[in-house]
Design a protein around this motif. Sequence first.
Motif, mmCIF file in Angstrom:
data_model
loop_
_atom_site.group_PDB
_atom_site.id
_atom_site.type_symbol
_atom_site.label_atom_id
_atom_site.label_comp_id
_atom_site.label_asym_id
_atom_site.label_seq_id
_atom_site.Cartn_x
_atom_site.Cartn_y
_atom_site.Cartn_z
ATOM 1 N N ALA A 295 -31.195 14.530 -11.264
ATOM 2 C CA ALA A 295 -29.454 13.930 -10.143
ATOM 3 C C ALA A 295 -29.058 12.841 -10.560
ATOM 4 O O ALA A 295 -28.297 13.013 -10.194
ATOM 5 C CB ALA A 295 -30.897 12.990 -9.221
ATOM 6 N N GLN A 296 -29.728 11.856 -11.638
ATOM 7 C CA GLN A 296 -28.817 11.044 -12.679
ATOM 8 C C GLN A 296 -28.178 11.597 -13.772
ATOM 9 O O GLN A 296 -26.336 11.516 -13.300
ATOM 10 C CB GLN A 296 -29.637 10.652 -14.060
ATOM 11 C CG GLN A 296 -30.334 9.471 -13.702
ATOM 12 C CD GLN A 296 -31.954 9.435 -14.046
ATOM 13 O OE1 GLN A 296 -32.383 9.966 -14.257
ATOM 14 N NE2 GLN A 296 -31.682 8.467 -15.040
ATOM 15 N N LEU A 297 -27.791 12.875 -14.506
ATOM 16 C CA LEU A 297 -26.851 13.932 -14.301
ATOM 17 C C LEU A 297 -25.766 13.857 -13.907
ATOM 18 O O LEU A 297 -24.434 14.362 -14.467
ATOM 19 C CB LEU A 297 -27.129 15.083 -14.817
ATOM 20 C CG LEU A 297 -28.882 14.666 -16.551
ATOM 21 C CD1 LEU A 297 -29.106 16.247 -16.495
ATOM 22 C CD2 LEU A 297 -27.274 14.308 -17.237
ATOM 23 N N ALA A 298 -26.371 14.513 -12.336
ATOM 24 C CA ALA A 298 -25.313 15.253 -11.429
ATOM 25 C C ALA A 298 -24.300 13.297 -11.047
ATOM 26 O O ALA A 298 -23.358 13.634 -10.982
ATOM 27 C CB ALA A 298 -25.273 15.515 -10.225
ATOM 28 N N GLU A 299 -24.606 12.534 -10.959
ATOM 29 C CA GLU A 299 -23.499 11.347 -11.159
ATOM 30 C C GLU A 299 -23.077 10.595 -12.055
ATOM 31 O O GLU A 299 -22.492 10.028 -12.024
ATOM 32 C CB GLU A 299 -25.011 10.163 -10.541
ATOM 33 C CG GLU A 299 -26.015 10.266 -8.898
ATOM 34 C CD GLU A 299 -27.114 9.113 -8.878
ATOM 35 O OE1 GLU A 299 -26.452 8.184 -9.895
ATOM 36 O OE2 GLU A 299 -27.352 9.225 -8.140
ATOM 37 N N ASP B 99 -17.889 14.334 -14.313
ATOM 38 C CA ASP B 99 -18.176 15.920 -15.483
ATOM 39 C C ASP B 99 -18.579 16.426 -16.340
ATOM 40 O O ASP B 99 -18.241 16.830 -17.223
ATOM 41 C CB ASP B 99 -17.143 16.226 -15.477
ATOM 42 C CG ASP B 99 -15.876 16.420 -13.442
ATOM 43 O OD1 ASP B 99 -16.851 16.701 -13.268
ATOM 44 O OD2 ASP B 99 -15.109 16.715 -13.505
ATOM 45 N N GLN B 100 -18.211 15.748 -17.475
ATOM 46 C CA GLN B 100 -18.787 15.027 -19.017
ATOM 47 C C GLN B 100 -20.477 15.410 -18.976
ATOM 48 O O GLN B 100 -20.532 15.997 -20.284
ATOM 49 C CB GLN B 100 -17.917 14.607 -19.950
ATOM 50 C CG GLN B 100 -19.047 13.080 -19.381
ATOM 51 C CD GLN B 100 -17.893 11.500 -19.629
ATOM 52 O OE1 GLN B 100 -17.439 11.482 -20.740
ATOM 53 N NE2 GLN B 100 -18.719 10.621 -19.173
ATOM 54 N N PHE B 101 -20.968 15.655 -18.403
ATOM 55 C CA PHE B 101 -22.596 15.487 -18.185
ATOM 56 C C PHE B 101 -22.273 17.652 -17.026
ATOM 57 O O PHE B 101 -23.155 17.932 -17.738
ATOM 58 C CB PHE B 101 -23.231 15.025 -17.393
ATOM 59 C CG PHE B 101 -23.485 13.196 -18.567
ATOM 60 C CD1 PHE B 101 -24.681 12.974 -19.292
ATOM 61 C CD2 PHE B 101 -22.343 12.819 -18.152
ATOM 62 C CE1 PHE B 101 -24.663 12.659 -20.024
ATOM 63 C CE2 PHE B 101 -23.005 11.133 -19.046
ATOM 64 C CZ PHE B 101 -23.128 11.250 -20.264
ATOM 65 N N ALA B 102 -21.621 17.768 -17.020
ATOM 66 C CA ALA B 102 -21.745 19.183 -15.414
ATOM 67 C C ALA B 102 -22.630 20.442 -17.225
ATOM 68 O O ALA B 102 -23.252 20.834 -16.109
ATOM 69 C CB ALA B 102 -20.667 19.674 -15.499
ATOM 70 N N SER B 103 -22.299 20.436 -18.186
ATOM 71 C CA SER B 103 -22.640 21.583 -19.127
ATOM 72 C C SER B 103 -23.889 20.965 -19.371
ATOM 73 O O SER B 103 -24.828 22.228 -19.511
ATOM 74 C CB SER B 103 -21.238 21.758 -20.070
ATOM 75 O OG SER B 103 -21.995 20.914 -20.565
ATOM 76 N N ILE B 104 -24.170 20.200 -19.672
ATOM 77 C CA ILE B 104 -25.392 19.386 -20.018
ATOM 78 C C ILE B 104 -26.651 19.817 -19.009
ATOM 79 O O ILE B 104 -27.814 20.433 -19.082
ATOM 80 C CB ILE B 104 -25.826 18.164 -20.741
ATOM 81 C CG1 ILE B 104 -24.670 17.607 -21.645
ATOM 82 C CG2 ILE B 104 -27.246 18.092 -20.344
ATOM 83 C CD1 ILE B 104 -24.473 15.977 -22.054
ATOM 84 N N ARG B 105 -25.991 19.372 -17.592
ATOM 85 C CA ARG B 105 -26.737 19.396 -16.183
ATOM 86 C C ARG B 105 -27.557 20.721 -16.260
ATOM 87 O O ARG B 105 -28.264 21.813 -15.662
ATOM 88 C CB ARG B 105 -25.838 18.908 -15.264
ATOM 89 C CG ARG B 105 -26.778 18.915 -13.783
ATOM 90 C CD ARG B 105 -25.829 18.764 -12.270
ATOM 91 N NE ARG B 105 -27.438 18.523 -10.904
ATOM 92 C CZ ARG B 105 -26.575 18.516 -10.397
ATOM 93 N NH1 ARG B 105 -25.459 19.173 -9.922
ATOM 94 N NH2 ARG B 105 -27.276 19.277 -8.917
ATOM 95 N N ALA B 106 -26.328 22.323 -16.332
ATOM 96 C CA ALA B 106 -26.166 23.160 -15.596
ATOM 97 C C ALA B 106 -27.365 23.942 -17.150
ATOM 98 O O ALA B 106 -27.940 24.863 -16.295
ATOM 99 C CB ALA B 106 -25.647 23.664 -15.555
#
Length: 591
Positions: A474-478, A481-488
Amino acid sequence: MTRMSQYQPPVKDIVFLLEHVAGYPDIAGLPGFEHADLDTVVGILEECGNFMAKVVAPTNRAGDKEGARWKPDGSVVTPTGFKEAYKQYVDAGWGSVPLPEEFGGGGFPRTVGLIIQEMMMSANLGFSLCPLLTQGAIEALLHYGDDELKQRYLPKMVTGEWAGTMNLTEPQAGSDVGALTTRAVRQDDGTYAISGQKIFITFGDHDLSEQIVHLVLARIPGAPEGTRGISCFIVPKFLVNDDGSLGERNPVHTVSIEHKMGIHGAPTCVLSYEDATGYLIGEANLGMRIMFVMMNSARLSVGTQGLAVAELAYQQSLEYAKERRQGRAVGATEDSAIIDFPDVRRMLMTQKASIAALRSLMLLNASYVDHSMHEPEENARKRADEIAGLLTPICKSFGTDLGNELTSLALQIHGGMGYIEETGMAQHVRDVRIAAIYEGTNGIQAADLVGRKLGVRDGASVMEFLASMREIDAQLAEAGDQFASIRAELTKQLDALDQATAWMLRAGRADPNAVLAGSSPYLRMWGLCTGAWLLARAALAGQATGDAEVAETQLVLARFFAEQILPQCSGLLNSAIAGADDLFALGPAML
């Protein structure tokens, strides 16, 4: 370039992870640590780093080139500078920082002590092993020694004036400690006569301290066979008089020292016990339980050895890459420093990101050790102890495997010069190689993970920890976009780890051999996922600091690790769940 780089303690990097990933402010809030606030700790670490760089690091080269020396009279002499550096180490009190105030220690958290160890290991791995083993012996005595033994031995062991060792291995009893034959015969005065031979005893004899306190595993006649019949004894080099002074020499003799691939400065001794006087620690037949106190402490420290040597090698390879000019990078009009070439950058980034992941992992493990001992509420202590138990084999194995791999990358950056002894890179590769072997080989760590740690509370303990790792989503989603690849990528790889874990829990009941066959790749999956998770936490924390350079550095490290290193995790899934059939399909003759 034919010179070794001088170690630069990465205190700023350590403190960032200590505060934002290991949650040090929560540790400082535990009862008994009122004096150990973050600002105080930062000051201590800066001073300690300066000491390690200026006093200990200069002895590293002599340790490798000269090595420890065994003399015909049975004594052991350490390399040039070791004795003087050790005296300054004792006088400065660095070894006592994380030890109980009751016996003259500083009473600081284990987490702080581990950082001190890391910097000392980077400065000189061979030298660091003497204080490391002494601390393990101290912890065993703290847990199981009676008041008389504690008062007699701990004050001078805590200061470092007296050193300690761990005596497990015998020629016929390596990983199978239960096969040991050293005997302990009870005497009329309540002491025991210890007889037998021990091998691979690190700092079993030396000239750094006047007294050496050996913790020795031995079997009392009539004890049960195997590990159930092993007891643990204090066998000092010199007997201790009632007034605390040193008495006569105990019949413990150094038969020889090993000629090793690396850590030449640390004497690895063959010790012979000939009716030496020993004192039982705790009760009879509790030896393995006592020794595991030492070994679990040492396993986290050994994992940190992989990190520490990798850090030293990285610093040297970075400096070399900046200085070495060879060929022209794309678009250059004159010879370029090799740091401008993409593959060299790949090797440097792999080192830097992996070192950050390892350091986060070691500090997290240490923080749970502190919580397991100092949380006021029993359930909180128990849960912290479970997580520390889960993380310990991962830290030891993943930390030392990466220590080998990253140090090899650092040598690769040097090209042919890395293979030349004068640069010192070969020493780093040789020194770190033992770390994956001692304190329980990495295969034994993997067996411990699947054989003991996964089954805690029928698997509920590990599944709860996996679920807690997913809370970062949830923190990565918030975070944007710069965290999108890390989250995925983190989600994808945690799914693979979940799948492997579910298989391990099912298969372990029916086919233990199948689980053991996949245990090493499975442990590697854990290391990759926990490392990526912790770097993601560091990247989120970096954004909140308001420091643009810190934010950018932490984000890039987390993204690089997630995109270019973490995907190995799902690639290991089939190996983890393949079972044992193909491993045994070819008989020994066909192999």
